[in-house]
Motif scaffolding. Structure first.
Motif, mmCIF file in Angstrom:
data_model
loop_
_atom_site.group_PDB
_atom_site.id
_atom_site.type_symbol
_atom_site.label_atom_id
_atom_site.label_comp_id
_atom_site.label_asym_id
_atom_site.label_seq_id
_atom_site.Cartn_x
_atom_site.Cartn_y
_atom_site.Cartn_z
ATOM 1 N N VAL A 1 0.842 -1.198 0.000
ATOM 2 C CA VAL A 1 0.000 0.000 0.000
ATOM 3 C C VAL A 1 0.875 1.246 0.000
ATOM 4 C CG1 VAL A 1 -1.881 -1.154 1.218
ATOM 5 C CG2 VAL A 1 -0.129 0.058 2.532
ATOM 6 N N THR A 2 0.313 2.312 -0.548
ATOM 7 C CA THR A 2 0.927 3.631 -0.470
ATOM 8 C C THR A 2 0.190 4.408 0.599
ATOM 9 O OG1 THR A 2 1.503 3.591 -2.821
ATOM 10 C CG2 THR A 2 1.468 5.742 -1.722
ATOM 11 N N VAL A 3 0.916 4.873 1.597
ATOM 12 C CA VAL A 3 0.292 5.481 2.769
ATOM 13 C C VAL A 3 0.411 7.003 2.690
ATOM 14 C CG1 VAL A 3 0.290 5.591 5.282
ATOM 15 C CG2 VAL A 3 0.889 3.448 4.119
ATOM 16 N N PRO A 4 -0.708 7.728 2.772
ATOM 17 C CA PRO A 4 -0.637 9.195 2.832
ATOM 18 C C PRO A 4 0.145 9.635 4.067
ATOM 19 C CG PRO A 4 -2.891 8.448 2.419
ATOM 20 C CD PRO A 4 -2.094 7.233 2.768
ATOM 21 N N PRO A 5 0.887 10.722 3.963
ATOM 22 C CA PRO A 5 1.728 11.163 5.092
ATOM 23 C C PRO A 5 0.961 11.325 6.409
ATOM 24 C CG PRO A 5 2.283 12.394 3.114
ATOM 25 C CD PRO A 5 1.083 11.577 2.768
ATOM 26 N N LEU A 6 -0.280 11.834 6.345
ATOM 27 C CA LEU A 6 -1.041 12.069 7.566
ATOM 28 C C LEU A 6 -1.455 10.769 8.263
ATOM 29 C CD1 LEU A 6 -3.367 15.042 6.501
ATOM 30 C CD2 LEU A 6 -1.336 15.127 7.957
ATOM 31 N N LEU A 7 -1.381 9.662 7.548
ATOM 32 C CA LEU A 7 -1.813 8.381 8.119
ATOM 33 C C LEU A 7 -0.642 7.461 8.461
ATOM 34 C CD1 LEU A 7 -4.885 7.538 5.830
ATOM 35 C CD2 LEU A 7 -4.843 8.803 7.992
ATOM 36 N N GLU A 8 0.562 7.925 8.245
ATOM 37 C CA GLU A 8 1.721 7.055 8.449
ATOM 38 C C GLU A 8 1.786 6.512 9.872
ATOM 39 O OE1 GLU A 8 5.301 8.985 7.330
ATOM 40 O OE2 GLU A 8 4.870 8.950 5.168
ATOM 41 N N GLY A 9 1.548 7.379 10.849
ATOM 42 C CA GLY A 9 1.613 6.937 12.240
ATOM 43 C C GLY A 9 0.586 5.864 12.538
ATOM 44 N N TYR A 10 -0.639 6.038 12.041
ATOM 45 C CA TYR A 10 -1.696 5.049 12.275
ATOM 46 C C TYR A 10 -1.337 3.706 11.651
ATOM 47 C CZ TYR A 10 -4.809 8.871 13.705
ATOM 48 O OH TYR A 10 -5.380 9.941 14.352
ATOM 49 N N VAL A 11 -0.872 3.744 10.401
ATOM 50 C CA VAL A 11 -0.554 2.499 9.707
ATOM 51 C C VAL A 11 0.628 1.799 10.371
ATOM 52 C CG1 VAL A 11 0.214 1.510 7.518
ATOM 53 C CG2 VAL A 11 -1.532 3.308 7.524
ATOM 54 N N ARG A 12 1.624 2.580 10.813
ATOM 55 C CA ARG A 12 2.770 1.995 11.506
ATOM 56 C C ARG A 12 2.305 1.298 12.791
ATOM 57 N NH1 ARG A 12 5.315 6.295 12.103
ATOM 58 N NH2 ARG A 12 6.380 6.260 10.081
ATOM 59 N N SER A 13 1.385 1.923 13.511
ATOM 60 C CA SER A 13 0.869 1.322 14.748
ATOM 61 C C SER A 13 0.079 0.054 14.445
ATOM 62 C CB SER A 13 -0.023 2.329 15.486
ATOM 63 O OG SER A 13 0.708 3.463 15.877
ATOM 64 N N TYR A 14 -0.700 0.084 13.381
ATOM 65 C CA TYR A 14 -1.497 -1.090 13.017
ATOM 66 C C TYR A 14 -0.593 -2.249 12.612
ATOM 67 C CZ TYR A 14 -5.395 -3.749 11.080
ATOM 68 O OH TYR A 14 -6.330 -4.719 10.826
ATOM 69 N N VAL A 15 0.434 -1.948 11.844
ATOM 70 C CA VAL A 15 1.385 -2.987 11.455
ATOM 71 C C VAL A 15 2.089 -3.557 12.681
ATOM 72 C CG1 VAL A 15 3.545 -3.411 10.206
ATOM 73 C CG2 VAL A 15 1.718 -2.103 9.113
ATOM 74 N N GLN A 16 2.374 -2.704 13.658
ATOM 75 C CA GLN A 16 2.993 -3.183 14.900
ATOM 76 C C GLN A 16 2.078 -4.175 15.611
ATOM 77 O OE1 GLN A 16 6.201 -2.158 15.929
ATOM 78 N NE2 GLN A 16 5.947 -3.948 17.257
ATOM 79 N N PHE A 17 0.787 -3.875 15.643
ATOM 80 C CA PHE A 17 -0.183 -4.812 16.225
ATOM 81 C C PHE A 17 -0.161 -6.144 15.479
ATOM 82 C CE2 PHE A 17 -4.548 -6.321 15.185
ATOM 83 C CZ PHE A 17 -4.777 -7.054 16.354
ATOM 84 N N LEU A 18 -0.148 -6.093 14.161
ATOM 85 C CA LEU A 18 -0.137 -7.330 13.367
ATOM 86 C C LEU A 18 1.113 -8.153 13.668
ATOM 87 C CD1 LEU A 18 -1.337 -5.987 9.879
ATOM 88 C CD2 LEU A 18 -2.716 -6.992 11.700
ATOM 89 N N ASP A 19 2.241 -7.475 13.805
ATOM 90 C CA ASP A 19 3.498 -8.178 14.072
ATOM 91 C C ASP A 19 3.552 -8.717 15.501
ATOM 92 O OD1 ASP A 19 4.360 -7.674 11.517
ATOM 93 O OD2 ASP A 19 5.574 -5.923 12.055
ATOM 94 N N ASP A 20 3.144 -7.902 16.465
ATOM 95 C CA ASP A 20 3.261 -8.298 17.868
ATOM 96 C C ASP A 20 2.434 -9.542 18.181
ATOM 97 O OD1 ASP A 20 4.962 -6.218 18.336
ATOM 98 O OD2 ASP A 20 3.491 -4.940 19.356
ATOM 99 N N PHE A 21 1.254 -9.631 17.579
ATOM 100 C CA PHE A 21 0.367 -10.758 17.875
ATOM 101 C C PHE A 21 0.376 -11.808 16.758
ATOM 102 C CE2 PHE A 21 -1.116 -7.623 20.846
ATOM 103 C CZ PHE A 21 -1.492 -8.365 21.951
#
Length: 295
Positions: free
Chosen positions: A102-122
Motif C-alpha cells: 500500500v501507499t500510505v498518505p503522510p497524515l496516516l503514516e503513524g496510524y498504519v505503523r501502529s497497526y502494522v505493529q499490532f499485526l506483528d506483535d500478535f
C-alpha cells in the motif's frame, strides 16, 4: 435471506434480495438509533465552542445569517475528518491483511505503523476481513472488521482462552481509530457479529462469495490504533451483551416507527358553521350607524 451490501460513496446499507430488496437494519444503525449517548451532548457543545473560537475572525466578517449557519455546522467538520480518517485506515488495514502493498498518505503514516505493529506483535493470521455477517432469526446484519488467529502471551490471565494446536486464539477484533479510545458500547457491536448465524466469505483467489456458518471465536476485543501506538483490549461480548443488543434493537424499531402511532386530528361530531357575507355600507354613516348597519 440473501444479503447484499450496497455501497454509495461513504455510506452503505444492506438489502435482502429474497424479500424484494427490502432493507435489513445494520448493527451500527441499530445501536446508533437505540442506544442513548449522553456524551454526544457534551461533545456537541464543546465542538461548537471550539469551532467558534478557532474561527473567530472569519465568523466576525460574515453576516448574521451566514455566521449562524457556519457555527451550527462547524462541529461536524472534525467529526467528518475523523470518519474519513477511520475509513482510510480500515481500507489500508484490509489490504495489508490480504498481503498487498500500500501507499500510505503522510497524515496516516503513524496510524498504519501502529497497526502494522499490532499485526506483528500478535502474529495476526487473518481468517475473514471486512466480512458481512447476518442473523435470519433476529434479522440484523453488519460488517465485522476482522476474524483472525492471534498468538497471546503465556500468562495466567489468558489461560482460559481456547488455543489451537500451534498456540493461536481465534479472535473477533474491532478496529477503532478515534481519539477517545474504546467505550463499552463496542460490546453490543461485537456481540451481534459473534452470534450472527451466517457469514459471507470471499474466495481469496476468485473473489466468489459463499455463505457459511458463523465461525466460533474464543476472544472478542478491540484494538485502538493511534499515531503513537496501539492497545488491544478485551471486550466482553457474550450472551448477556447479545440480549442487551436485542433490547436496543427494539428501542431503535420504536424510535423509527413512533411517529406512525399518532393519527390525524379527530373531527368533532358537531361542527359550527359560519357564513361570511360582504355588505357595502354608505360611507356617510356615523360610527354608531355603521355598527348598527353591519350587525
Amino acid at each position: 435471506m440473501k444479503i447484499q451490501r450496497v455501497n454509495r460513496g461513504r455510506n452503505h446499507w444492506y438489502i435482502d434480495q429474497d424479500a424484494n430488496g427490502d432493507r435489513v437494519p445494520g448493527v451500527t444503525t441499530i445501536t446508533g438509533n437505540g442506544l442513548p449517548k449522553p456524551a454526544l451532548i457534551n461533545w456537541a457543545g464543546e465542538a461548537t465552542a471550539e469551532y467558534a473560537v478557532d474561527n473567530w475572525d472569519t465568523l466576525a466578517a460574515m453576516g448574521p445569517a451566514a455566521r449562524l449557519k457556519a457555527i451550527k455546522s462547524g462541529r461536524y467538520a472534525s467529526r467528518d475528518e475523523a470518519a474519513n480518517r477511520g475509513t482510510q485506515i480500515h481500507k489500508l488495514g484490509e489490504r495489508l491483511l490480504l498481503g498487498e502493498q500500500v501507499t500510505v498518505p503522510p497524515l496516516l503514516e503513524g496510524y498504519v505503523r501502529s497497526y502494522v505493529q499490532f499485526l506483528d506483535d500478535f502474529d495476526v493470521d487473518p481468517v475473514h476481513v471486512e466480512a458481512v455477517v447476518y442473523s435470519e432469526t433476529h434479522r440484523h446484519v453488519g460488517t465485522l472488521d476482522l476474524i483472525a488467529d492471534l498468538r497471546f502471551p503465556d500468562m495466567p490471565e489468558y489461560d482460559d482462552l481456547e488455543r489451537s494446536a500451534d498456540g493461536y486464539v481465534r479472535s473477533l477484533i474491532d478496529v477503532k481509530t478515534s481519539r477517545t479510545g474504546i467505550f463499552g458500547d463496542v460490546a453490543v457491536q461485537l456481540a451481534p457479529y459473534r452470534y450472527s448465524e451466517f457469514l459471507i466469505a470471499k474466495d481469496p483467489e476468485s473473489g466468489d462469495e459463499q455463505v457459511i456458518d458463523m465461525p466460533e471465536v474464543a476472544f472478542t476485543g478491540a484494538v485502538h490504533v493511534t499515531p503513537h501506538g496501539y492497545e488491544l483490549r478485551p471486550v466482553l461480548a457474550g450472551p448477556d451483551q447479545y440480549r442487551d443488543f436485542l433490547y436496543i434493537k427494539e428501542i431503535a424499531r420504536f424510535v423509527d416507527t413512533s411517529r406512525d402511532l399518532v393519527g390525524e386530528p379527530v373531527i368533532p361530531p358537531t361542527t359550527a358553521r359560519f357564513e361570511l357575507t360582504r355588505i357595502d355600507l354608505d360611507p356617510a354613516l356615523e360610527v354608531g350607524e355603521l355598527t348598527e348597519a353591519a350587525f
